[in-house]
Scaffold this motif. Structure first.
Motif, PDB file in Angstrom:
ATOM      1  N   PRO B 161      36.795  37.419  49.723  1.00 15.84           N
ATOM      2  CA  PRO B 161      35.977  36.211  49.604  1.00 15.84           C
ATOM      3  C   PRO B 161      36.805  34.974  49.250  1.00 15.84           C
ATOM      4  O   PRO B 161      36.425  33.851  49.578  1.00 15.84           O
ATOM      5  CB  PRO B 161      34.992  36.545  48.486  1.00 15.84           C
ATOM      6  N   GLU B 162      37.940  35.187  48.582  1.00 12.33           N
ATOM      7  CA  GLU B 162      38.778  34.042  48.206  1.00 12.33           C
ATOM      8  C   GLU B 162      39.491  33.475  49.436  1.00 12.33           C
ATOM      9  O   GLU B 162      39.654  32.260  49.560  1.00 12.33           O
ATOM     10  CB  GLU B 162      39.799  34.446  47.135  1.00 12.33           C
ATOM     11  N   TYR B 163      39.927  34.343  50.334  1.00 15.29           N
ATOM     12  CA  TYR B 163      40.551  33.877  51.581  1.00 15.29           C
ATOM     13  C   TYR B 163      39.525  33.121  52.420  1.00 15.29           C
ATOM     14  O   TYR B 163      39.840  32.113  53.053  1.00 15.29           O
ATOM     15  CB  TYR B 163      41.132  35.057  52.359  1.00 15.29           C
ATOM     16  N   ALA B 164      38.276  33.591  52.386  1.00 11.64           N
ATOM     17  CA  ALA B 164      37.216  32.906  53.120  1.00 11.64           C
ATOM     18  C   ALA B 164      37.004  31.498  52.563  1.00 11.64           C
ATOM     19  O   ALA B 164      36.771  30.548  53.300  1.00 11.64           O
ATOM     20  CB  ALA B 164      35.921  33.710  53.051  1.00 11.64           C
ATOM     21  N   LEU B 165      37.111  31.376  51.234  1.00  7.71           N
ATOM     22  CA  LEU B 165      36.904  30.080  50.572  1.00  7.71           C
ATOM     23  C   LEU B 165      38.106  29.166  50.732  1.00  7.71           C
ATOM     24  O   LEU B 165      37.973  27.965  50.938  1.00  7.71           O
ATOM     25  CB  LEU B 165      36.706  30.304  49.068  1.00  7.71           C
ATOM     26  N   THR B 166      39.297  29.729  50.569  1.00 11.78           N
ATOM     27  CA  THR B 166      40.536  28.950  50.550  1.00 11.78           C
ATOM     28  C   THR B 166      41.506  29.532  51.572  1.00 11.78           C
ATOM     29  O   THR B 166      42.276  30.436  51.257  1.00 11.78           O
ATOM     30  CB  THR B 166      41.180  29.018  49.138  1.00 11.78           C
ATOM     31  N   PRO B 167      41.472  29.021  52.800  1.00  9.54           N
ATOM     32  CA  PRO B 167      42.322  29.608  53.850  1.00  9.54           C
ATOM     33  C   PRO B 167      43.815  29.500  53.556  1.00  9.54           C
ATOM     34  O   PRO B 167      44.606  30.228  54.145  1.00  9.54           O
ATOM     35  CB  PRO B 167      41.958  28.790  55.098  1.00  9.54           C
ATOM     36  N   GLU B 168      44.209  28.617  52.622  1.00 11.00           N
ATOM     37  CA  GLU B 168      45.640  28.490  52.292  1.00 11.00           C
ATOM     38  C   GLU B 168      46.130  29.676  51.455  1.00 11.00           C
ATOM     39  O   GLU B 168      47.341  29.920  51.373  1.00 11.00           O
ATOM     40  CB  GLU B 168      45.916  27.200  51.500  1.00 11.00           C
ATOM     41  N   PHE B 169      45.214  30.373  50.818  1.00  9.99           N
ATOM     42  CA  PHE B 169      45.559  31.528  49.973  1.00  9.99           C
ATOM     43  C   PHE B 169      46.433  32.510  50.767  1.00  9.99           C
ATOM     44  O   PHE B 169      46.084  32.906  51.865  1.00  9.99           O
ATOM     45  CB  PHE B 169      44.268  32.201  49.507  1.00  9.99           C
ATOM     46  N   VAL B 170      47.578  32.888  50.197  1.00 12.15           N
ATOM     47  CA  VAL B 170      48.508  33.783  50.905  1.00 12.15           C
ATOM     48  C   VAL B 170      47.837  35.118  51.241  1.00 12.15           C
ATOM     49  O   VAL B 170      48.086  35.703  52.293  1.00 12.15           O
ATOM     50  CB  VAL B 170      49.795  34.007  50.072  1.00 12.15           C
ATOM     51  N   GLY B 171      46.971  35.590  50.376  1.00 13.24           N
ATOM     52  CA  GLY B 171      46.121  36.729  50.729  1.00 13.24           C
ATOM     53  C   GLY B 171      46.672  38.101  50.403  1.00 13.24           C
ATOM     54  O   GLY B 171      47.845  38.259  50.078  1.00 13.24           O
ATOM     55  N   PRO B 172      45.802  39.125  50.463  1.00 15.96           N
ATOM     56  CA  PRO B 172      46.123  40.453  49.934  1.00 15.96           C
ATOM     57  C   PRO B 172      47.321  41.167  50.586  1.00 15.96           C
ATOM     58  O   PRO B 172      48.238  41.569  49.869  1.00 15.96           O
ATOM     59  CB  PRO B 172      44.838  41.259  50.144  1.00 15.96           C
ATOM     60  N   ALA B 173      47.320  41.335  51.900  1.00 11.88           N
ATOM     61  CA  ALA B 173      48.365  42.172  52.516  1.00 11.88           C
ATOM     62  C   ALA B 173      49.759  41.581  52.304  1.00 11.88           C
ATOM     63  O   ALA B 173      50.693  42.295  51.914  1.00 11.88           O
ATOM     64  CB  ALA B 173      48.094  42.366  53.997  1.00 11.88           C
ATOM     65  N   ALA B 174      49.904  40.261  52.532  1.00 12.79           N
ATOM     66  CA  ALA B 174      51.220  39.633  52.389  1.00 12.79           C
ATOM     67  C   ALA B 174      51.695  39.718  50.940  1.00 12.79           C
ATOM     68  O   ALA B 174      52.862  40.029  50.665  1.00 12.79           O
ATOM     69  CB  ALA B 174      51.167  38.176  52.848  1.00 12.79           C
ATOM     70  N   LEU B 175      50.783  39.481  49.982  1.00 12.49           N
ATOM     71  CA  LEU B 175      51.177  39.522  48.572  1.00 12.49           C
ATOM     72  C   LEU B 175      51.477  40.950  48.123  1.00 12.49           C
ATOM     73  O   LEU B 175      52.396  41.180  47.334  1.00 12.49           O
ATOM     74  CB  LEU B 175      50.077  38.908  47.703  1.00 12.49           C
ATOM     75  N   ALA B 176      50.710  41.911  48.645  1.00  9.53           N
ATOM     76  CA  ALA B 176      50.975  43.314  48.295  1.00  9.53           C
ATOM     77  C   ALA B 176      52.362  43.720  48.790  1.00  9.53           C
ATOM     78  O   ALA B 176      53.082  44.465  48.122  1.00  9.53           O
ATOM     79  CB  ALA B 176      49.901  44.220  48.879  1.00  9.53           C
ATOM     80  N   LEU B 177      52.751  43.191  49.958  1.00 14.45           N
ATOM     81  CA  LEU B 177      54.092  43.502  50.474  1.00 14.45           C
ATOM     82  C   LEU B 177      55.168  42.795  49.660  1.00 14.45           C
ATOM     83  O   LEU B 177      56.246  43.344  49.430  1.00 14.45           O
ATOM     84  CB  LEU B 177      54.197  43.127  51.947  1.00 14.45           C
ATOM     85  N   ALA B 178      54.869  41.581  49.202  1.00 14.23           N
ATOM     86  CA  ALA B 178      55.814  40.888  48.316  1.00 14.23           C
ATOM     87  C   ALA B 178      56.030  41.727  47.056  1.00 14.23           C
ATOM     88  O   ALA B 178      57.165  41.926  46.611  1.00 14.23           O
ATOM     89  CB  ALA B 178      55.271  39.513  47.947  1.00 14.23           C
ATOM     90  N   HIS B 179      54.935  42.245  46.518  1.00 17.84           N
ATOM     91  CA  HIS B 179      55.054  43.081  45.323  1.00 17.84           C
ATOM     92  C   HIS B 179      55.821  44.370  45.616  1.00 17.84           C
ATOM     93  O   HIS B 179      56.601  44.841  44.789  1.00 17.84           O
ATOM     94  CB  HIS B 179      53.669  43.419  44.770  1.00 17.84           C
ATOM     95  N   ARG B 180      55.595  44.902  46.818  1.00 17.49           N
ATOM     96  CA  ARG B 180      56.284  46.135  47.212  1.00 17.49           C
ATOM     97  C   ARG B 180      57.808  45.958  47.109  1.00 17.49           C
ATOM     98  O   ARG B 180      58.513  46.845  46.655  1.00 17.49           O
ATOM     99  CB  ARG B 180      55.868  46.515  48.648  1.00 17.49           C
TER     100      ARG B 180
END
Lengths: 113, 247
Positions: B161-180
């Motif tokens: 829902p946050e990506y839907a609200l704020t399209p600039e949000f880097v978002g779950p998959a990319a951030l999860a990979l950054a954490h990886r």
């Protein structure tokens, strides 16, 4: 919102959330007992004053009150944004402002004891 | 062999002909063991060859066939028709992305964000080959292994829902990979990734709704990765404040 402060506000939010999750159910229960006039002797006015006269007691009370305020302010901010209120600037200033005032007041009154 | 009758309402959009997307209904007699992807393939092969969608492996590995099935982001190859038996099922392109054609979405936004978080091992200095491999204990591996299972299907972005609200949000998959990669003991790129992740549109827009982890067909649990990333980012911010941050 100020760009640099996201981590700062989140850390206060996270610390407050963790603390309140543990401490507030107990505080609510104790307050409920006290409100019904069942204050145990150990929680009498003099005893509590004695507890807060101690620097460790002061620190614990200060942490609990201030972090809970910062947590609530940030939670309110994200919740209102999620609910569609697009006034992040005002919400932040008011919410964090109340938390800041509460933090200063709790420090001020605790030092007085 | 028993059959499952499905009424598929598939979103159709041809940018050269259509003013706006519309639904077209197809009656499909499915074999019991079919997945939704088989039903969509049936429409493409037997009814309407102009239907466009992405798919490849049919075994939940390639991550191509993410689509909205009955309003939920799912891999079409992993959604059994049996679960939708004798129902009207809406098939739409993944939510929160622009439609390229029919069920195909434009993925450019994610690709650009993925690049920005540098999802690869960064070393300040490579060890000479003679010194041997970089060793990891099972405990080291456990810290990030689950996050390597991401197949970039983008179901988490459609669910967020946050990506839907704020399209600039880097978002779950990319951030999860950054954490990886941050969590990989061989990696030294935390400070480089921190520049992107600590921005307001980095990790902070996540409000931990957990919808990404619920949607993830590979059980990657991106929501957990993002919470850990918030802690890492906060610690790095405080360290930088006192001039002791990772360089």
């Amino acid at each position: 919102m100020a760009k640099v402060n996201k981590a700062l506000f989140w850390s206060l939010f996270a610390a407050g959330g963790t603390l309140t999750a543990f401490v507030f159910p107990v505080l609510a229960l104790i307050t409920l007992f006290a409100a019904h006039g069942n204050t145990p002797e150990i929680m009498g006015f003099e005893q509590m004053q004695g507890l807060l006269a101690n620097w460790f007691g002061k620190l614990a009370a200060f942490g609990t009150v201030s972090l809970a305020l910062w947590h609530a302010a940030h939670r309110l901010r994200t919740a209102l944004y999620g609910l569609g209120l697009r006034a992040d600037g005002i919400v932040s200033v008011v919410g964090y402002g109340i938390a800041l005032v509460g933090t200063i007041l709790s420090a001020y009154y605790l030092v007085q004891i | 062999m028993s059959e499952v009758q499905l009424e598929l309402e598939i979103l159709r959009y041809d940018p050269e002909k259509d003013q706006e997307p519309h639904f077209k209904t197809y009656q499909v007699a499915c074999r019991e063991e079919w997945m939704i992807l088989d039903a969509v393939n049936h429409v493409k092969d037997e009814v309407d060859t102009t239907l466009s969608y992405r798919w490849s492996c049919h075994m939940a590995v390639c991550g191509s066939c993410g689509m909205m099935i009955d309003g939920q982001p799912k891999l079409a190859c992993k959604a059994a028709v049996k679960d939708y038996a004798d129902k009207k099922v809406r098939i739409e392109p993944l939510a929160n992305f622009p439609i390229e054609r029919d069920l195909v979405v434009v993925q450019d936004d994610f690709m650009e964000k993925l690049k920005r978080v540098k999802p690869y091992i960064i070393r300040k200095e490579e060890k000479p080959i003679e010194e041997g491999e970089y060793k990891q204990s099972p405990a080291d591996l456990k810290r990030f292994k689950q996050f390597t299972l991401c197949i970039n299907c983008l179901c988490c972005y459609a669910a967020c829902p946050e990506y839907a609200l704020t399209p600039e949000f880097v978002g779950p998959a990319a951030l999860a990979l950054a954490h990886r990669y941050n969590a990989d003991s061989r990696d030294q790129g935390l400070a480089e990734r921190h520049k992107e992740i600590s921005k307001p549109e980095g990790v902070w827009d996540c409000s931990f709704t957990d919808t990404c982890s619920i949607a993830c067909p590979k059980h990657v649990d991106p929501a957990s990765a993002l919470q850990q990333l918030k802690i890492t980012t906060t610690v790095q911010w405080y360290k930088e404040l006192i001039g002791m941050g990772d360089k």
